[in-house]
Write a protein that holds these residues in place. Structure first.
Motif, PDB file in Angstrom:
ATOM      1  N   ASP A 187      69.422   0.583  60.896  1.00 29.02           N
ATOM      2  CA  ASP A 187      70.134   1.807  60.534  1.00 29.02           C
ATOM      3  C   ASP A 187      70.410   2.730  61.720  1.00 29.02           C
ATOM      4  OD1 ASP A 187      67.525   2.514  61.040  1.00 29.02           O
ATOM      5  OD2 ASP A 187      67.240   3.667  59.185  1.00 29.02           O
ATOM      6  N   ALA A 188      70.193   2.240  62.935  1.00 29.12           N
ATOM      7  CA  ALA A 188      70.441   3.071  64.114  1.00 29.12           C
ATOM      8  C   ALA A 188      71.927   3.372  64.261  1.00 29.12           C
ATOM      9  CB  ALA A 188      69.923   2.371  65.364  1.00 29.12           C
ATOM     10  N   GLU A 189      72.242   4.516  64.838  1.00 26.56           N
ATOM     11  CA  GLU A 189      73.641   4.917  64.996  1.00 26.56           C
ATOM     12  C   GLU A 189      74.308   4.190  66.157  1.00 26.56           C
ATOM     13  OE1 GLU A 189      74.125   9.100  65.279  1.00 26.56           O
ATOM     14  OE2 GLU A 189      73.192   9.530  63.333  1.00 26.56           O
ATOM     15  N   GLU A 190      73.581   3.966  67.249  1.00 30.76           N
ATOM     16  CA  GLU A 190      74.198   3.375  68.435  1.00 30.76           C
ATOM     17  C   GLU A 190      74.118   1.850  68.410  1.00 30.76           C
ATOM     18  OE1 GLU A 190      74.289   5.371  72.246  1.00 30.76           O
ATOM     19  OE2 GLU A 190      72.489   6.463  71.611  1.00 30.76           O
ATOM     20  N   SER A 191      75.173   1.209  68.892  1.00 33.63           N
ATOM     21  CA  SER A 191      75.224  -0.240  68.976  1.00 33.63           C
ATOM     22  C   SER A 191      74.641  -0.713  70.304  1.00 33.63           C
ATOM     23  CB  SER A 191      76.674  -0.718  68.856  1.00 33.63           C
ATOM     24  OG  SER A 191      76.801  -2.061  69.292  1.00 33.63           O
ATOM     25  N   THR A 222      65.402   5.698  72.317  1.00 29.46           N
ATOM     26  CA  THR A 222      66.710   5.456  71.709  1.00 29.46           C
ATOM     27  C   THR A 222      66.624   4.260  70.779  1.00 29.46           C
ATOM     28  OG1 THR A 222      67.815   6.246  73.725  1.00 29.46           O
ATOM     29  CG2 THR A 222      69.154   4.993  72.153  1.00 29.46           C
ATOM     30  N   ARG A 225      71.204  -0.699  67.163  1.00 27.66           N
ATOM     31  CA  ARG A 225      71.368  -1.744  66.143  1.00 27.66           C
ATOM     32  C   ARG A 225      72.235  -2.861  66.696  1.00 27.66           C
ATOM     33  NH1 ARG A 225      76.577  -0.951  64.327  1.00 27.66           N
ATOM     34  NH2 ARG A 225      77.390   1.148  64.778  1.00 27.66           N
TER      35      ARG A 225
END
Length: 261
Positions: A187-191, A222, A225
């Motif tokens: 569910d992390a925002e950054e790829s 950090t 995902r």
């Protein structure tokens, strides 16, 4: 921080008739010693002693309980084990104490991964990608035993393994040394493919079901995902490790990749 070096920081210990004999027959491997339980007899033991003598490897007879203690698997050690020299294995602290340009730039940290097959596959893919260090803690992660060696297709003997007591101990040392610590979360925002990566970066790979453990989470700076547009919820941790490792190759951040200009 200071950290004492133990035999477990220098050797991969294999046990059982077939793994020990296979190691002795592999001329690419340096064997420090072979231990045989007192009272152990039979053709397989004789073959092992003969192979060790042929290579000049010391064979020591020890109490059976010592073999069991060292192997951690009394049901399958057959009363024999061998310490195989792991030329790239060292303590994490030893690696961090090196001069700036000799420190590992990219590090994978295993946290709570107890399935030997996954640990072995991570060692194989991380080494193949040229990752500088793979932290396999002494506690909380499957030990580097014959099952791990088999899953790694033998790469475990030559992998850049870094030893620490626990995953929490490892990430604390890495943060203190100035590494940016990344954790994988669905569910992390950054790829992982878009996040900015500094020169010194560590990636925590969490347990198959629980993910990154609670003691380690506060050290993660950090969360990233792996995009999965096909609708699959998550990847096996060994597959995720391969994605991370070869993303580092793509960016030129591993030992096997060209230096960045």
């Amino acid at each position: 921080m200071r950290e004492e070096t133990s035999p477990k920081d220098r050797f991969v210990t294999v046990y059982g008739f077939r793994p020990v004999l296979a190691a002795l027959h592999d001329d690419r491997l340096a064997i420090d010693k072979v231990l045989v339980a007192e009272g152990a007899r039979g053709p397989s033991v004789r073959d092992i002693v003969t192979a060790a003598d042929a290579r000049g490897v010391p064979v020591r007879r020890v109490a059976p309980h010592r073999i069991t203690l060292l192997s951690g698997n009394g049901r399958h050690d057959n009363g024999v084990l061998a310490d195989v020299v792991a030329p790239r294995m060292r303590t994490l602290q030893g690696a961090l104490d090196a001069r700036h340009h000799e420190r590992p730039r990219t590090v994978l940290v295993l946290d709570g991964i107890r399935t030997p097959g996954n640990v072995g596959m991570i060692l194989r893919s991380g080494t193949a990608a040229g990752v500088d260090g793979i932290v396999v803690p002494h506690h909380g992660v499957a030990g580097i035993d014959p099952l791990v060696v088999k899953a790694s297709a033998g790469v475990a003997f030559h992998a850049p393994v870094l030893r620490a007591d626990t995953a929490q101990d490892a990430v604390e040392r890495l943060v203190d040394a100035g590494y940016a610590v990344f954790g994988l979360a669905a569910d992390a925002e950054e790829s992982i493919f878009e996040v900015d990566l500094p020169e010194f970066a560590a990636f925590v790979l969490g347990a198959e079901t629980e993910g990154v453990g609670a003691p380690v989470r506060p050290y993660v700076g950090t969360w990233v995902r792996i995009p999965m547009p096909g609708g699959v919820e998550s990847l096996n941790v060994a597959s995720a490790a391969a994605v991370v490792s070869f993303e580092l190759v793509r960016r030129g951040l591993t030992a096997a990749a060209p230096a960045r200009g």
